[in-house]
Design an enzyme around this catalytic site. Structure first.
Site, PDB file in Angstrom:
ATOM      1  CG  HIS A 295      43.408  50.426  44.727  1.00 55.39           C
ATOM      2  ND1 HIS A 295      43.930  49.384  43.835  1.00 55.39           N
ATOM      3  CD2 HIS A 295      43.155  49.687  45.828  1.00 55.39           C
ATOM      4  CE1 HIS A 295      43.965  48.168  44.516  1.00 55.39           C
ATOM      5  NE2 HIS A 295      43.247  48.371  45.756  1.00 55.39           N
TER       6      HIS A 295
ATOM      7  CG  HIS B 149      49.839  44.889  36.376  1.00 55.54           C
ATOM      8  ND1 HIS B 149      50.435  44.520  37.336  1.00 55.54           N
ATOM      9  CD2 HIS B 149      48.422  45.148  36.683  1.00 55.54           C
ATOM     10  CE1 HIS B 149      49.614  43.905  38.613  1.00 55.54           C
ATOM     11  NE2 HIS B 149      48.348  44.380  38.038  1.00 55.54           N
TER      12      HIS B 149
ATOM     13  NE  ARG C  54      43.536  41.146  36.725  1.00 53.45           N
ATOM     14  CZ  ARG C  54      43.694  42.013  37.691  1.00 53.45           C
ATOM     15  NH1 ARG C  54      43.061  42.178  38.816  1.00 53.45           N
ATOM     16  NH2 ARG C  54      44.540  42.877  37.228  1.00 53.45           N
TER      17      ARG C  54
ATOM     18  CG  ASP D  35      41.915  48.477  35.506  1.00 54.84           C
ATOM     19  OD1 ASP D  35      40.977  48.222  36.059  1.00 54.84           O
ATOM     20  OD2 ASP D  35      43.091  48.668  36.154  1.00 54.84           O
TER      21      ASP D  35
END
Length: 437
Positions: A273, A319, A328, A376
């Site tokens: 996570h 994802h 994002r 990320d």
């Protein structure tokens, strides 16, 4: 909130009365044994994640939010206070409302002596997320909701106290996180007069402005702006992710916000996570060692294939829900493109090169449902560029952010009177009996 909640309560009542038996989908065996992925079974008010369009906060896209949500004085990026107001109310706050919220957070951001002593007494080598969860859980001794519930209050009043606790916790999270960072960087100096001064809350600063100052990284306006954007954009991402779902689940037992969010933090600490941007950063730094600072597209392509051919995934790509580029990531990339010092950074430049090359390689590889970069792919690399080299601490920053969405939903859970969460479980034998029919 008192004006908005009755409208939402009426909407929920109407949904239940008119459509309570309507089907939202069928449950398959794969849903049950596959982690309930994609199963529509949870109410989450603030955000909805569309596989193709990305995240929307009460209908607003990230570009929408960047246009209408207030920045800090003199800044350009969204600040968490603006996003929190939108998530809680569904309304765009005025600049005056945002400034008042920043002022309230500063007034309530100072930690009491017991909490300071607790944090300073923890071993600095203890994982930062363990320290974070312990400190947050300890704050429940001051919970307004727990105290009111013990005295006996009406269910219709629960949300008031949950909101009070939630705002108090959000105010204190940067101070907790900054103290943990200080102790990691300065082992043995906890409790000194030097630490007391550097960790003081400045009443004139916004939430993130104080956080950066308390970490000892003040003066770097670009870093402050980045963290404002990072924390605002990471604040909410639907309710099914582990940390958000955990806060909702624990809160459904009427645990107070401090206990509920401490549980969420321990879920966030899990490698699947909250550690993704650290894994990306390590991979990028290894690539940099291999291909150099000015790598050709061919060299990068070769490195990507070597990663895939070794049986590993390319971290930061794909994802669990999205099937398109992560908005994002796009927002953070625009942040980089607008700043010459970031555009010229070898690490950030390599991240951009990879984002342009990797999707085609992953399409050719054929085993990735979404070949595009997620947030990320760049978020941890930016932290590294700004001098935050303690990789294990990155998830703490994520934890400061995710509170905005998880605690918002706790308020709405109590305002809407949602029950304790209790899904039905089945054994494999029970499943086999059902499917044999």
């Amino acid at each position: 909130m008192a004006e908005i909640i009755p409208k939402k309560q009426a909407q929920l009542k109407q949904l239940r009365a008119e459509h309570g038996q309507a089907k939202l989908g069928d449950v398959t065996v794969e849903n049950v044994i596959g982690g309930m992925r994609g199963l529509k079974g949870m109410l989450w008010e603030a955000s909805v994640l569309d596989p193709n369009e990305g995240i929307r906060f009460h209908g607003y896209t990230i570009p929408d939010c960047q246009k209408v949500l207030a920045p800090a004085p003199g800044g350009k990026e969204i600040i968490p206070e603006s996003m929190l107001w939108l998530l809680l109310t569904g309304e765009i706050p005025s600049e005056a409302q945002v400034r008042a919220l920043s002022k309230e957070f500063a007034e309530n951001g100072t930690l009491d002596e017991k909490t300071v002593k607790l944090i300073d007494g923890l071993e600095p080598t203890m994982h930062p997320m363990t320290q974070f969860g312990i400190a947050v859980a300890s704050l429940n001794m001051n919970s307004s909701f727990a105290a009111a519930y013990e005295k006996g209050i009406k269910k219709t009043e629960y949300w008031n106290y949950v909101l009070e606790d939630s705002l108090d916790l959000i105010a204190k999270l940067p101070s907790i996180a900054a103290r943990i960072y200080y102790n990691i960087r300065n082992p043995g100096k906890a409790g000194s007069s030097d630490s007391a001064g550097s960790l003081a809350v400045n009443p004139r600063l916004d939430l993130v402005g104080n956080y950066v100052e308390q970490m000892g990284l003040g003066g770097n306006q670009s870093l402050t702006e980045y963290l404002r954007l990072y924390i605002a954009l990471h604040g909410d991402h639907e309710g099914g992710n582990v940390s958000a779902h955990t806060a909702h689940l624990v809160g459904s037992a009427l645990s107070d916000p401090y206990l509920s969010y401490s549980a969420a933090l321990f879920g966030l600490a899990g490698p699947l996570h909250g550690l993704a941007n650290q894994e990306v950063l390590r991979w990028i730094l290894d690539m940099q060692k291999s291909v150099g600072d000015n790598a050709s597209p061919e060299k990068i392509t070769e490195y990507l294939w070597s990663t895939l051919n070794s049986g590993r995934v390319v971290p930061g790509y794909g994802h669990g829900v999205l099937r398109s580029p992560d908005p994002r990531f796009i927002a953070l990339q625009q942040f980089c493109d607008a700043r010459p010092e970031l555009s010229s950074s070898p690490v950030i430049r390599l991240v951009k090169q990879v984002s342009e090359i990797a999707p085609q390689v992953l399409k050719e590889h054929g085993k990735t449902k979404n070949p595009y970069p997620n947030v990320d792919a760049t978020s941890g690399c930016l932290l590294y560029h700004y001098g935050l080299t303690e990789f294990k601490y990155y998830t703490v920053i994520f934890g400061v952010s995710r509170a905005i969405g998880a605690l918002t939903q706790l308020v709405w859970d109590r305002a809407l009177g949602l029950p304790i969460e209790r899904p039905k479980s089945l054994s494999m034998d029970a499943i086999q009996k059902l499917v044999s029919k």
